[in-house]
Write a protein that holds these residues in place. Structure first.
Motif, PDB file in Angstrom:
ATOM      1  N   ASN A  84      32.841  67.528  33.513  1.00 33.83           N
ATOM      2  CA  ASN A  84      31.417  67.789  33.320  1.00 33.83           C
ATOM      3  C   ASN A  84      30.658  66.518  32.953  1.00 33.83           C
ATOM      4  O   ASN A  84      31.228  65.569  32.423  1.00 33.83           O
ATOM      5  N   PHE A  85      29.358  66.537  33.227  1.00 32.72           N
ATOM      6  CA  PHE A  85      28.484  65.430  32.831  1.00 32.72           C
ATOM      7  C   PHE A  85      27.978  65.694  31.412  1.00 32.72           C
ATOM      8  O   PHE A  85      27.720  66.836  31.032  1.00 32.72           O
ATOM      9  N   PHE A  86      27.833  64.615  30.628  1.00 39.23           N
ATOM     10  CA  PHE A  86      27.336  64.770  29.256  1.00 39.23           C
ATOM     11  C   PHE A  86      26.265  63.732  28.973  1.00 39.23           C
ATOM     12  O   PHE A  86      26.389  62.564  29.359  1.00 39.23           O
ATOM     13  N   ILE A  87      25.211  64.159  28.293  1.00 37.61           N
ATOM     14  CA  ILE A  87      24.207  63.233  27.788  1.00 37.61           C
ATOM     15  C   ILE A  87      23.786  63.699  26.407  1.00 37.61           C
ATOM     16  O   ILE A  87      23.692  64.906  26.144  1.00 37.61           O
ATOM     17  N   THR A  88      23.585  62.750  25.500  1.00 34.11           N
ATOM     18  CA  THR A  88      23.119  63.095  24.155  1.00 34.11           C
ATOM     19  C   THR A  88      21.879  63.982  24.286  1.00 34.11           C
ATOM     20  O   THR A  88      20.934  63.623  25.003  1.00 34.11           O
ATOM     21  N   PRO A  89      21.866  65.156  23.637  1.00 30.07           N
ATOM     22  CA  PRO A  89      20.766  66.111  23.795  1.00 30.07           C
ATOM     23  C   PRO A  89      19.372  65.518  23.616  1.00 30.07           C
ATOM     24  O   PRO A  89      18.440  65.885  24.342  1.00 30.07           O
ATOM     25  N   GLN A  90      19.223  64.572  22.667  1.00 30.91           N
ATOM     26  CA  GLN A  90      17.897  63.983  22.426  1.00 30.91           C
ATOM     27  C   GLN A  90      17.391  63.170  23.615  1.00 30.91           C
ATOM     28  O   GLN A  90      16.196  62.883  23.702  1.00 30.91           O
ATOM     29  N   LEU A  91      18.285  62.796  24.525  1.00 33.36           N
ATOM     30  CA  LEU A  91      17.887  61.985  25.675  1.00 33.36           C
ATOM     31  C   LEU A  91      17.866  62.787  26.975  1.00 33.36           C
ATOM     32  O   LEU A  91      17.545  62.244  28.031  1.00 33.36           O
ATOM     33  N   ALA A  92      18.184  64.065  26.890  1.00 31.45           N
ATOM     34  CA  ALA A  92      18.287  64.880  28.102  1.00 31.45           C
ATOM     35  C   ALA A  92      16.973  64.942  28.880  1.00 31.45           C
ATOM     36  O   ALA A  92      16.964  65.089  30.098  1.00 31.45           O
TER      37      ALA A  92
END
Length: 221
Positions: free
Chosen positions: A136-144
């Motif tokens: 899966n792809f992940f990005i810090t929620p604050q930067l989504a």
């Protein structure tokens, strides 16, 4: 879980938070490189030895060393690493939070995760490693938000050029002249006007001043 991970980080590895984050994740081998060239050489040697790394975790900015480096940024390192080993999974671990840069790195470099170095960076990194391992792809929620809404509009190098000239206080006629001098097309006044109008609509700007302010906030200029 990944069995062989390379960390590219110019800070002290043992105090950067990465070691703590990965310590309990049952990763058999974690290697470390302080410079991009060093990291690439380790990736290349492992690849040639038929013992490739599974994952590269890299910062974006690196301090200059005593010797000139061929690769001076994490962005360049990741790009070269993917050419060498297309299947290599990559995670950016950086303080960079400008939406445009985050979007650019995720879309153009096709990294598998983007983790913001913040107060929760260690925990976010662990989540990212697990997510990437699971496919899966992940990005810090604050930067989504960087990957949707306004910045999903494709901002080109041409747009950046226009915005920079506009920020310098030039009007559309002057920008048109500079485009012609630099052999950049389209260069007509009407083309400049249409593109700036589209940029204003995309960023919900009422005037050039507001457009410049908004795009600066997004890290475009």
């Amino acid at each position: 879980m990944f069995q062989k991970v390379l960390i590219a980080e110019d800070a002290d590895y043992t105090s950067s938070g990465i070691e703590v984050a990965l310590r309990d994740m049952q990763i058999a081998e974690v290697a470390y490189a302080q410079y991009c060239d060093e990291a690439f050489l380790k990736l290349k040697k492992a690849w040639l030895d038929n013992k490739p790394f599974d994952l590269l975790v890299s910062d974006l900015s690196f301090k200059e060393g005593m010797h000139k480096q061929r690769l001076s940024s994490g962005e360049e390192l990741i790009s070269e690493a993917k050419k060498l080993q297309p299947s290599l999974k990559t995670i950016v671990f950086s303080i960079e939070e400008k939406p445009y840069r985050v979007q650019q790195l995720c879309n153009e470099l096709e990294v598998n995760a983007y983790v913001w170095k913040s107060n929760h960076g260690q925990e976010e990194l662990k989540k990212a490693v697990q997510a990437v391992y699971n496919g899966n792809f992940f990005i810090t929620p604050q930067l989504a938000h960087a990957l949707r809404d306004k910045v999903s509009f494709e901002v080109t190098d041409y747009d950046i050029f226009l915005l920079k000239q506009l920020a310098e206080g030039l009007d559309q006629k002057e920008i048109s002249e500079i485009l012609k001098e630099n052999h950049i097309k389209p260069s007509s006044i009407s083309s400049v006007e249409k593109r700036l109008k589209l940029l204003k609509e995309n960023f919900n700007a009422n005037n050039p001043t507001q457009l410049i302010a908004i795009t600066k906030d997004f890290g475009l200029i």
